[in-house]
Design an enzyme around this catalytic site. Structure first.
Site, mmCIF file in Angstrom:
data_model
loop_
_atom_site.group_PDB
_atom_site.id
_atom_site.type_symbol
_atom_site.label_atom_id
_atom_site.label_comp_id
_atom_site.label_asym_id
_atom_site.label_seq_id
_atom_site.Cartn_x
_atom_site.Cartn_y
_atom_site.Cartn_z
ATOM 1 N N ASP A 11 0.816 -1.117 -0.130
ATOM 2 C CA ASP A 11 0.045 -0.041 0.020
ATOM 3 C C ASP A 11 0.816 1.276 0.260
ATOM 4 O OD1 ASP A 11 0.954 -0.454 2.549
ATOM 5 O OD2 ASP A 11 -1.009 -0.928 3.302
ATOM 6 N N ASN A 68 -6.875 -3.516 14.655
ATOM 7 C CA ASN A 68 -8.439 -3.518 14.231
ATOM 8 C C ASN A 68 -8.482 -4.701 13.304
ATOM 9 O OD1 ASN A 68 -7.547 -2.694 11.781
ATOM 10 N ND2 ASN A 68 -8.833 -0.962 11.875
ATOM 11 N N HIS A 73 -6.928 -5.146 10.371
ATOM 12 C CA HIS A 73 -6.610 -4.812 8.949
ATOM 13 C C HIS A 73 -5.410 -5.630 8.443
ATOM 14 C CE1 HIS A 73 -4.462 -0.659 9.738
ATOM 15 N NE2 HIS A 73 -3.726 -1.783 9.569
ATOM 16 N N GLU A 75 -9.519 -2.239 5.755
ATOM 17 C CA GLU A 75 -9.949 -1.763 6.974
ATOM 18 C C GLU A 75 -11.536 -2.792 7.302
ATOM 19 O OE1 GLU A 75 -8.235 -0.383 8.989
ATOM 20 O OE2 GLU A 75 -7.735 1.758 8.564
#
Ligand code: F6R
Length: 247
Positions: free
Chosen positions: A71, A140, A142, A147
């Protein structure tokens, strides 16, 4: 359900880095023209330091390796000191003999993000796919910047970051202040990542314990993107004791 995920629990973060570097060096020694996937963030920093040491002291060569990163922040130029292109240059690329033209990182300043993302997917296919992709995991759950809620078949695209991710990346390790963190990123999709022939996900520290437990033992669900690796045929999580503490 743990699915097919193989788990390696190490004593500490240092051993996680050494084990991860061993897996990549074994691949590259066996297949010098390997196509590898890379991650950024705090977790893989020591793995890259170990790979750089192996290059310097043990002759591990990246001369024929091709790399793809997960990314890039949307809006950041590759020369920006918080861009992931810059991170990769300073942590790995400048320290080994990988050819710069064989290192692919999404362009955060691309004029047309959809075209940039489609070209990235095509480039991966044209190189024969990724042999082994290194991953981190967010608190979380990801993976890359997929996400919670990201579909299992998502492809490389422009995404929004959650407030949790923005806060996690502005805790002084990277950006000084949340206002400086880009709100969007270009990210490979979960479908893109799942197509790699092998996956190695690293996690260290108690902050990752909930996400690791949910990814390994929880349901297969987009609510925890890393759980969508449970049915991958060759996926190993290398974690330290703290990250494994809720398993
Ligand atoms: C980075 C990436 C992210 C990180 C994750 C964990 O390329 O794709 O998914 O792996 O946010 O980051 P750290 O290692 O900083 O805790």
């Amino acid at each position: 359900m743990a699915g097919n995920i193989k788990l390696m629990v190490c004593d500490n973060a240092d051993s996680v880095a050494k084990e991860a570097a061993k897996v990549f060096s074994a691949l590259i020694s066996d297949r010098p023209e390997a196509v590898i996937g890379l991650a950024t963030g705090s977790t893989p920093e020591n793995t890259y330091a170990e790979l750089a040491r192996m290059h310097k002291e043990e002759g591990l060569s990246f001369a024929k390796v091709t790399s793809f990163n997960l990314d890039e922040y949307w809006g950041l130029d590759g020369d920006h000191d918080q861009s992931y292109r810059y991170f990769m240059r300073t942590n790995l690329f400048d320290k080994v003999d990988i050819r710069p033209w064989n290192t692919f990182v999404l362009n955060g300043k691309a004029q047309f993000p959809a075209i940039e993302c489609e070209a990235y997917e095509q480039k991966i296919v044209s190189m024969g796919g990724v042999d082994l992709w290194l991953l981190g995991i967010g608190g979380n759950g990801h993976i890359a910047f997929n996400e919670p809620g990201s579909p299992v078949d998502s492809r490389t695209r422009l995404v929004s970051l959650t407030q949790e991710t923005i806060d996690a990346n502005s805790d002084g390790r990277f950006f000084k202040d949340a206002s400086e963190v880009p709100r969007c990123a270009l990210s490979t999709g979960i479908g893109t990542i799942r197509e790699a022939r092998g996956l190695v996900l690293l996690a260290t520290g108690a902050k990752k314990a909930d996400a690791i437990a949910a990814a390994v033992n929880g349901p297969f669900t987009p609510d925890v993107p890393a759980s969508l690796l449970q049915d991958h045929p060759d996926c190993t999580f290398i974690v330290d004791k703290d990250a494994a503490s809720k398993l």
